[in-house]
Design a protein around this motif. Structure first.
Motif, short mmCIF file in Angstrom:
data_model
loop_
_atom_site.label_atom_id
_atom_site.label_comp_id
_atom_site.label_asym_id
_atom_site.label_seq_id
_atom_site.Cartn_x
_atom_site.Cartn_y
_atom_site.Cartn_z
N TRP A 44 -10.82 -2.92 2.66
CA TRP A 44 -11.45 -1.63 2.36
C TRP A 44 -11.94 -0.95 3.64
O TRP A 44 -11.78 0.26 3.81
CB TRP A 44 -12.62 -1.83 1.39
CG TRP A 44 -13.44 -0.60 1.20
CD1 TRP A 44 -13.18 0.45 0.36
CD2 TRP A 44 -14.63 -0.24 1.92
NE1 TRP A 44 -14.15 1.42 0.49
CE2 TRP A 44 -15.05 1.02 1.45
CE3 TRP A 44 -15.39 -0.89 2.90
CZ2 TRP A 44 -16.19 1.64 1.93
CZ3 TRP A 44 -16.52 -0.26 3.39
CH2 TRP A 44 -16.92 0.99 2.90
N GLY A 59 -4.91 2.19 -2.47
CA GLY A 59 -4.47 1.87 -3.82
C GLY A 59 -3.15 1.14 -3.84
O GLY A 59 -2.95 0.23 -4.66
N ALA A 62 -3.63 -2.38 -2.44
CA ALA A 62 -4.37 -3.19 -3.42
C ALA A 62 -3.42 -3.90 -4.37
O ALA A 62 -3.75 -5.00 -4.87
CB ALA A 62 -5.34 -2.31 -4.20
N GLN A 124 -10.70 -12.11 -9.38
CA GLN A 124 -10.80 -11.06 -8.37
C GLN A 124 -9.46 -10.37 -8.16
O GLN A 124 -9.38 -9.14 -8.06
CB GLN A 124 -11.27 -11.65 -7.04
CG GLN A 124 -11.60 -10.56 -6.02
CD GLN A 124 -11.46 -11.07 -4.60
OE1 GLN A 124 -10.36 -11.29 -4.12
NE2 GLN A 124 -12.59 -11.26 -3.95
N ALA A 127 -8.90 -8.01 -10.99
CA ALA A 127 -9.73 -6.82 -10.86
C ALA A 127 -9.14 -5.85 -9.84
O ALA A 127 -9.11 -4.63 -10.05
CB ALA A 127 -11.15 -7.21 -10.46
N VAL A 128 -8.65 -6.39 -8.73
CA VAL A 128 -8.04 -5.53 -7.70
C VAL A 128 -6.74 -4.92 -8.22
O VAL A 128 -6.41 -3.78 -7.92
CB VAL A 128 -7.79 -6.34 -6.41
CG1 VAL A 128 -7.02 -5.49 -5.39
CG2 VAL A 128 -9.11 -6.80 -5.82
N TYR A 131 -7.67 -2.01 -10.19
CA TYR A 131 -8.01 -0.91 -9.28
C TYR A 131 -6.75 -0.24 -8.74
O TYR A 131 -6.67 0.99 -8.66
CB TYR A 131 -8.85 -1.46 -8.13
CG TYR A 131 -9.11 -0.46 -7.03
CD1 TYR A 131 -10.14 0.46 -7.12
CD2 TYR A 131 -8.31 -0.44 -5.88
CE1 TYR A 131 -10.38 1.38 -6.11
CE2 TYR A 131 -8.54 0.47 -4.87
CZ TYR A 131 -9.57 1.39 -4.99
OH TYR A 131 -9.80 2.31 -3.98
N ALA A 132 -5.75 -1.07 -8.38
CA ALA A 132 -4.50 -0.53 -7.85
C ALA A 132 -3.79 0.33 -8.90
O ALA A 132 -3.15 1.33 -8.56
CB ALA A 132 -3.59 -1.67 -7.41
N THR A 133 -3.91 -0.06 -10.16
CA THR A 133 -3.28 0.71 -11.23
C THR A 133 -3.83 2.13 -11.29
O THR A 133 -3.08 3.10 -11.46
CB THR A 133 -3.50 0.02 -12.59
OG1 THR A 133 -2.91 -1.29 -12.55
CG2 THR A 133 -2.89 0.81 -13.72
N VAL A 134 -5.15 2.23 -11.11
CA VAL A 134 -5.80 3.55 -11.17
C VAL A 134 -5.58 4.34 -9.88
O VAL A 134 -5.12 5.49 -9.90
CB VAL A 134 -7.31 3.39 -11.45
CG1 VAL A 134 -8.00 4.75 -11.43
CG2 VAL A 134 -7.52 2.70 -12.79
N GLN A 135 -5.89 3.73 -8.74
CA GLN A 135 -5.83 4.43 -7.47
C GLN A 135 -4.39 4.63 -6.97
O GLN A 135 -4.11 5.59 -6.27
CB GLN A 135 -6.64 3.67 -6.42
CG GLN A 135 -8.12 3.61 -6.71
CD GLN A 135 -8.77 4.98 -6.73
OE1 GLN A 135 -8.47 5.84 -5.89
NE2 GLN A 135 -9.64 5.22 -7.70
#
Length: 267
Positions: A44, A59, A62, A124, A127-128, A131-135
């Motif tokens: 990050w 993203g 990730a 973890q 979860a990442v 996050y990659a799916t969204v970003q």
């Protein structure tokens, strides 16, 4: 008893033993989650400072991070027996006991000590990946979900193969060599970033020697829908995880040579 049924019972016994101390199990799992989180903070910080690296966004990277950490978490949980083969089995002579049992050695070692704490790294990574799916704007379809699962299976096979090779070396060295950690933890670090960022010689090593790129980078490109900056055809990502299974098969070939070399402790 069928080998798979025996494996399931051994894994269940290992997990029940750890569950007897729930506080310890929870703390170890949380510690694994937080310790690996330091790596995530480093990724990050890099993108927070520069925004993007050679056109890759946080993203997108990730996705690679999430996939490779989930792969390693599963392989690390299953490969603990190979990791401690030299100290817990060969040096003490306990390996002879495994040889006397009418079940595959690899199965017995894989079920030896399935660490519940590895769930921390797995969660973890998941979860990442979310996050990659969204970003990263990933549109999951049945095809890309199947590819992600295929890549996961290939990655687990690859990392498990590295641990098998580490155990195989113990037949000659007894002590595990640190070079194995270079390939496992170092491999996780390297596979967290796109292959195109590395020098040519390192790209070749990650593709043909220890094919980490085949289980993370190329499938990741296919999931993202990106063309490879290095010029690989789009179909490569759909078949490249097979390299992980080929690596595991080669590792078990070396394992059989090591077992034939074993001559007990002599004490």
């Amino acid at each position: 008893m069928h080998s798979l049924a025996l494996f399931t019972r051994l894994v269940a016994a290992s997990l029940r033993g750890q569950a007897r101390y729930p506080g310890s199990a929870i703390m170890l799992t949380l510690g694994q989650f937080l310790a690996t989180g330091i790596e995530l903070v480093a990724v990050w910080a890099l993108f927070d400072r520069f925004g993007s690296v050679q056109g890759w966004t946080l993203g997108e990277v990730a996705l690679f991070y999430g996939l490779v950490n989930m792969m390693f978490a599963v392989a690390d949980a299953l490969g603990r027996g190979f990791d401690v083969l030299g100290t817990d089995f060969l040096r003490t002579g306990s390996f002879d006991r495994l040889l006397l049992r009418p079940r595959p050695l690899a199965l017995q070692l894989m079920a030896h000590d399935v660490r519940l704490s590895r769930l921390g790294r797995l969660l973890q990574g998941a979860a990442v990946l979310a996050y990659a799916t969204v970003q990263g704007g990933i549109a999951w379809t049945p095809a890309t979900v199947a590819l992600a699962l295929f890549a996961m299976a290939g990655g687990v096979a690859l990392f498990l193969g590295i641990l098998v090779l580490q155990g195989t070396l113990s037949f000659w060295t007894v002590e595990s060599l640190e070079i194995a950690n270079v390939l496992t933890y170092g491999g996780v670090q390297a596979a967290q970033y796109p292959l195109a960022l590395y020098a040519q010689w390192f790209r070749r090593a990650l593709t043909f020697a220890v094919p980490l790129a085949c289980v993370a980078y190329y499938p990741g490109l296919a999931i993202l829908g990106h063309a490879d900056p290095l010029g690989a055809p789009a179909w490569v990502g759909w078949v490249s995880p097979l390299a992980g299974f080929a690596f595991l098969a080669a590792a078990f070939g070396a394992w059989r040579v090591g077992v034939r070399h074993y001559a007990s402790t002599g004490s």
